[in-house]
Design a protein around this motif. Structure first.
Motif, short mmCIF file in Angstrom:
data_model
loop_
_atom_site.label_atom_id
_atom_site.label_comp_id
_atom_site.label_asym_id
_atom_site.label_seq_id
_atom_site.Cartn_x
_atom_site.Cartn_y
_atom_site.Cartn_z
N SER A 96 2.52 3.31 5.63
CA SER A 96 1.61 4.14 4.58
C SER A 96 1.04 5.91 4.89
O SER A 96 1.35 5.82 5.76
CB SER A 96 -0.35 3.95 5.25
OG SER A 96 -0.37 2.25 4.33
N GLN A 137 -3.89 5.17 -2.96
CA GLN A 137 -4.03 5.93 -1.95
C GLN A 137 -4.85 7.26 -2.06
O GLN A 137 -5.42 7.61 -1.46
CB GLN A 137 -2.69 6.25 -1.94
CG GLN A 137 -1.87 5.36 -0.54
CD GLN A 137 -0.29 5.97 -0.49
OE1 GLN A 137 0.12 7.55 -0.45
NE2 GLN A 137 0.40 5.15 -0.88
N LEU A 190 -4.56 8.49 5.02
CA LEU A 190 -4.93 7.40 4.71
C LEU A 190 -4.73 6.80 6.53
O LEU A 190 -6.01 5.71 7.07
CB LEU A 190 -3.90 6.39 4.21
CG LEU A 190 -3.96 6.89 2.54
CD1 LEU A 190 -3.31 5.61 2.32
CD2 LEU A 190 -5.42 6.36 2.17
N ARG A 191 -4.60 6.36 7.11
CA ARG A 191 -4.03 5.78 8.50
C ARG A 191 -4.78 6.10 9.47
O ARG A 191 -5.55 5.97 9.98
CB ARG A 191 -2.82 5.45 8.76
CG ARG A 191 -1.92 4.90 8.36
CD ARG A 191 -0.73 4.26 9.01
NE ARG A 191 0.38 5.88 10.11
CZ ARG A 191 0.97 6.79 9.62
NH1 ARG A 191 1.48 6.34 8.67
NH2 ARG A 191 1.13 7.38 10.32
N ASP A 226 -13.37 0.90 2.96
CA ASP A 226 -12.56 -0.28 3.18
C ASP A 226 -11.14 -0.57 2.31
O ASP A 226 -11.58 -1.08 1.11
CB ASP A 226 -13.55 -1.62 2.95
CG ASP A 226 -14.53 -1.61 3.82
OD1 ASP A 226 -14.13 -1.15 5.50
OD2 ASP A 226 -15.37 -1.98 3.95
N LEU A 227 -9.79 -0.38 2.54
CA LEU A 227 -9.01 -0.36 2.25
C LEU A 227 -8.40 -1.95 1.95
O LEU A 227 -7.80 -1.43 3.60
CB LEU A 227 -8.33 1.40 2.22
CG LEU A 227 -7.26 0.96 1.27
CD1 LEU A 227 -7.00 0.44 -0.45
CD2 LEU A 227 -6.22 2.27 1.34
N ARG A 271 -11.56 2.76 6.27
CA ARG A 271 -10.25 1.54 7.03
C ARG A 271 -9.81 0.63 5.65
O ARG A 271 -10.13 -0.36 5.47
CB ARG A 271 -12.11 0.76 7.70
CG ARG A 271 -12.42 1.09 8.03
CD ARG A 271 -13.91 0.24 9.18
NE ARG A 271 -14.57 -0.61 8.11
CZ ARG A 271 -15.29 -1.37 8.35
NH1 ARG A 271 -15.64 -2.03 9.50
NH2 ARG A 271 -15.94 -2.37 6.98
N LEU A 272 -8.19 0.56 7.38
CA LEU A 272 -7.39 -0.47 5.95
C LEU A 272 -7.51 -1.31 6.58
O LEU A 272 -7.85 -2.21 8.12
CB LEU A 272 -6.16 0.78 6.97
CG LEU A 272 -5.51 1.51 6.37
CD1 LEU A 272 -4.06 2.38 6.76
CD2 LEU A 272 -5.87 1.55 5.37
N HIS A 273 -7.52 -2.35 5.92
CA HIS A 273 -7.82 -4.05 5.78
C HIS A 273 -5.90 -4.69 5.32
O HIS A 273 -6.15 -4.72 4.04
CB HIS A 273 -8.52 -4.55 5.36
CG HIS A 273 -9.89 -4.15 5.67
ND1 HIS A 273 -10.54 -4.26 6.96
CD2 HIS A 273 -10.86 -2.63 5.34
CE1 HIS A 273 -11.45 -3.76 7.23
NE2 HIS A 273 -12.00 -3.11 5.88
N LEU A 274 -4.94 -4.11 6.10
CA LEU A 274 -3.21 -5.14 5.97
C LEU A 274 -3.89 -6.46 5.68
O LEU A 274 -3.23 -7.09 6.90
CB LEU A 274 -2.46 -4.61 5.85
CG LEU A 274 -2.04 -2.60 6.11
CD1 LEU A 274 -1.46 -1.83 7.39
CD2 LEU A 274 -2.76 -2.34 5.00
N LEU A 314 0.54 -1.01 -0.50
CA LEU A 314 -0.33 -0.06 0.00
C LEU A 314 0.67 1.55 -0.03
O LEU A 314 0.74 2.47 -0.79
CB LEU A 314 -0.53 -0.24 1.65
CG LEU A 314 -2.02 1.21 1.30
CD1 LEU A 314 -2.92 1.00 0.00
CD2 LEU A 314 -2.82 0.89 2.65
N GLU A 351 0.60 -5.59 3.78
CA GLU A 351 1.37 -4.55 4.53
C GLU A 351 3.20 -4.28 3.64
O GLU A 351 3.46 -4.94 2.63
CB GLU A 351 1.32 -5.20 5.75
CG GLU A 351 1.87 -6.28 6.41
CD GLU A 351 1.77 -7.12 7.38
OE1 GLU A 351 2.34 -7.93 7.93
OE2 GLU A 351 1.10 -5.68 8.26
#
Length: 130
Positions: free
Chosen positions: A41, A18, A45-46, A32-33, A52-55, A11, A37
């Protein structure tokens, strides 16, 4: 409105994706991103309240010395990615109105994104680049 943005890459090294996530969130879309990882980031974004980050854990890319070992490792990596994406997309996320996917890589991301969008009655947008 809700969007799922899928980038099967690092990401932190995907500025276009982004930007897409931030632009959607800036227009009152819950995002939902989904990405690997890796590089850190951006703070925007964070800390964005609509993102919402889904790494996912980055795949093991250690070198293999034999051709058979390489093929087996690549196949295992793709199967692992498919299983992680299925679990996250269908079980871990709310139903999106739009699915935005980066292409390439096409395998396994694109077929899964098409199937996910169809089963969720969502629009599919493909970011073609390179």
């Amino acid at each position: 409105m809700r969007a799922t943005v899928i980038v099967l890459g690092d990401l932190g090294r995907s500025p276009r994706m982004q930007y897409h996530a931030l632009a959607l969130a800036g227009h009152d879309v819950d995002v939902d991103l989904v990405a690997f990882e890796g590089s850190e980031s951006p703070r925007a974004l964070r800390e964005h309240p609509r993102i919402r980050l889904h790494l996912l854990a980055s795949p093991d890319t250690s070198a293999q010395h034999s051709r058979t070992g390489f093929i087996a490792r690549a196949l295992a990596r793709v199967i692992g990615q498919v299983l992680r994406l299925i679990r996250l997309l269908w079980l871990g996320l709310e139903r999106p109105d739009t699915v935005l996917v980066q292409n390439p890589p096409a395998v396994p991301t694109l077929p899964l994104a098409v199937l996910f969008a169809r089963t969720r009655s969502a629009r599919l947008v493909i970011d073609w680049h390179n």
